[in-house]
Write an enzyme that holds these catalytic residues in place. Structure first.
Site, PDB file in Angstrom:
ATOM      1  N   HIS A  41      47.225  39.028  48.494  1.00  0.00           N
ATOM      2  CA  HIS A  41      45.966  39.055  49.012  1.00  0.00           C
ATOM      3  C   HIS A  41      46.025  38.853  50.340  1.00  0.00           C
ATOM      4  O   HIS A  41      45.512  38.787  51.451  1.00  0.00           O
ATOM      5  CB  HIS A  41      44.522  38.562  48.817  1.00  0.00           C
ATOM      6  CG  HIS A  41      44.263  39.383  47.272  1.00  0.00           C
ATOM      7  ND1 HIS A  41      43.331  40.817  47.990  1.00  0.00           N
ATOM      8  CD2 HIS A  41      44.166  38.921  45.990  1.00  0.00           C
ATOM      9  CE1 HIS A  41      43.070  41.287  46.372  1.00  0.00           C
ATOM     10  NE2 HIS A  41      43.040  39.955  45.670  1.00  0.00           N
ATOM     11  N   CYS A  72      41.055  43.613  39.324  1.00  0.00           N
ATOM     12  CA  CYS A  72      40.808  42.996  40.692  1.00  0.00           C
ATOM     13  C   CYS A  72      39.380  43.011  41.222  1.00  0.00           C
ATOM     14  O   CYS A  72      38.743  43.959  41.475  1.00  0.00           O
ATOM     15  CB  CYS A  72      41.726  43.006  41.973  1.00  0.00           C
ATOM     16  SG  CYS A  72      41.663  42.898  43.536  1.00  0.00           S
ATOM     17  N   LEU A  73      38.373  41.486  41.699  1.00  0.00           N
ATOM     18  CA  LEU A  73      37.459  41.791  42.235  1.00  0.00           C
ATOM     19  C   LEU A  73      37.109  42.861  43.183  1.00  0.00           C
ATOM     20  O   LEU A  73      35.882  42.823  43.614  1.00  0.00           O
ATOM     21  CB  LEU A  73      36.716  39.997  42.143  1.00  0.00           C
ATOM     22  CG  LEU A  73      37.160  38.916  41.265  1.00  0.00           C
ATOM     23  CD1 LEU A  73      36.702  37.680  41.569  1.00  0.00           C
ATOM     24  CD2 LEU A  73      36.840  40.091  39.750  1.00  0.00           C
ATOM     25  N   GLY A  75      41.061  33.747  40.010  1.00  0.00           N
ATOM     26  CA  GLY A  75      41.436  34.222  40.999  1.00  0.00           C
ATOM     27  C   GLY A  75      40.499  34.322  41.928  1.00  0.00           C
ATOM     28  O   GLY A  75      39.685  36.180  42.295  1.00  0.00           O
ATOM     29  N   HIS A 123      49.485  37.914  42.371  1.00  0.00           N
ATOM     30  CA  HIS A 123      48.545  38.940  42.651  1.00  0.00           C
ATOM     31  C   HIS A 123      47.860  38.258  44.141  1.00  0.00           C
ATOM     32  O   HIS A 123      47.810  38.772  44.907  1.00  0.00           O
ATOM     33  CB  HIS A 123      47.560  39.318  41.799  1.00  0.00           C
ATOM     34  CG  HIS A 123      46.390  39.740  41.649  1.00  0.00           C
ATOM     35  ND1 HIS A 123      46.268  41.626  41.379  1.00  0.00           N
ATOM     36  CD2 HIS A 123      45.019  39.647  42.008  1.00  0.00           C
ATOM     37  CE1 HIS A 123      44.099  41.864  41.736  1.00  0.00           C
ATOM     38  NE2 HIS A 123      44.274  40.831  42.412  1.00  0.00           N
ATOM     39  N   GLU A 124      47.299  37.056  43.266  1.00  0.00           N
ATOM     40  CA  GLU A 124      46.508  36.351  44.509  1.00  0.00           C
ATOM     41  C   GLU A 124      47.591  36.257  45.721  1.00  0.00           C
ATOM     42  O   GLU A 124      46.613  36.227  47.274  1.00  0.00           O
ATOM     43  CB  GLU A 124      46.544  35.121  44.533  1.00  0.00           C
ATOM     44  CG  GLU A 124      45.466  35.034  42.986  1.00  0.00           C
ATOM     45  CD  GLU A 124      43.924  36.495  42.998  1.00  0.00           C
ATOM     46  OE1 GLU A 124      42.648  36.220  44.272  1.00  0.00           O
ATOM     47  OE2 GLU A 124      43.528  36.797  42.178  1.00  0.00           O
ATOM     48  N   GLN A 136      39.206  37.895  50.488  1.00  0.00           N
ATOM     49  CA  GLN A 136      38.301  38.301  49.945  1.00  0.00           C
ATOM     50  C   GLN A 136      36.720  37.649  50.032  1.00  0.00           C
ATOM     51  O   GLN A 136      36.306  38.837  49.473  1.00  0.00           O
ATOM     52  CB  GLN A 136      38.619  37.479  48.148  1.00  0.00           C
ATOM     53  CG  GLN A 136      40.325  38.417  47.639  1.00  0.00           C
ATOM     54  CD  GLN A 136      39.802  38.692  46.028  1.00  0.00           C
ATOM     55  OE1 GLN A 136      40.600  37.574  45.499  1.00  0.00           O
ATOM     56  NE2 GLN A 136      40.012  39.754  45.683  1.00  0.00           N
TER      57      GLN A 136
END
Ligand code: ZN
Length: 169
Positions: A143, A97-98, A46, A139-140, A51
């Site tokens: 953001h 998380c990236l 995702g 989660h996404e 991000q």
């Protein structure tokens, strides 16, 4: 297509509330494709527009049910998403998380969610998810409001190599 740079904690841009998408034109379509490419390259399941430094309420997800070998990956583009329902039941699992490299955390999430959004062309859609996919969506979408998983985690830790193999971020 192009790979985009993923910005990482503690960059303050990750803390901003992202803006509503109103322009579904050519640049936006290119952005969606570039986000998929960047996510696969990372690799991740995702990615949210903040991000990669775009203040837009846009999330891309590509999820394959690993318990079903024959399942094809499911692709989601969620524009201006809003939860319409969240299960009372919650589950604790480990997330990465990236934008928060080399760490993992235990996070409690709703087991199932329903949401409304727009697709990449602005058409209204409704999506429901449970389990891991519901976790990815939560989660996404966090953001988009400047929330990172460590804000919600009961424990954040540095995973071992072995742990890393088991964490699908
Ligand atoms: Zn993330």
């Amino acid at each position: 297509m192009a790979l985009l740079k993923i910005i990482t904690f503690p960059d303050p841009f990750l803390r901003l509330k992202a803006k509503t998408v109103t322009d579904f034109g050519k640049d936006f379509q290119t952005l969606v494709e570039n986000m998929f490419e960047t996510m696969r390259d990372a690799p991740g399941v995702g990615l949210a527009a903040p991000q990669i430094g775009e203040s837009l309420r846009l999330v891309v997800v590509e999820y394959k049910d690993e318990e079903n070998e024959n399942a094809k990956p499911k692709r989601f583009v969620l524009v201006n998403p809003e939860f319409t329902d969240k299960s009372e039941e919650t589950v604790v699992d480990i997330e990465g998380c990236l934008s928060v490299p080399a760490l993992a955390g235990e996070v409690e999430r709703h087991y199932a969610v329903k949401l409304k959004a727009q697709n990449r062309f602005g058409k209204p859609i409704r999506v429901k998810a449970e389990g891991w996919l519901a976790r990815i969506f939560q989660h996404e979408i966090d953001h988009l409001d400047g929330v990172l998983y460590p804000d919600r985690a009961t424990r954040v830790f540095q995973p071992s190599e072995e742990d890393l193999e088991n964490i699908r971020d």
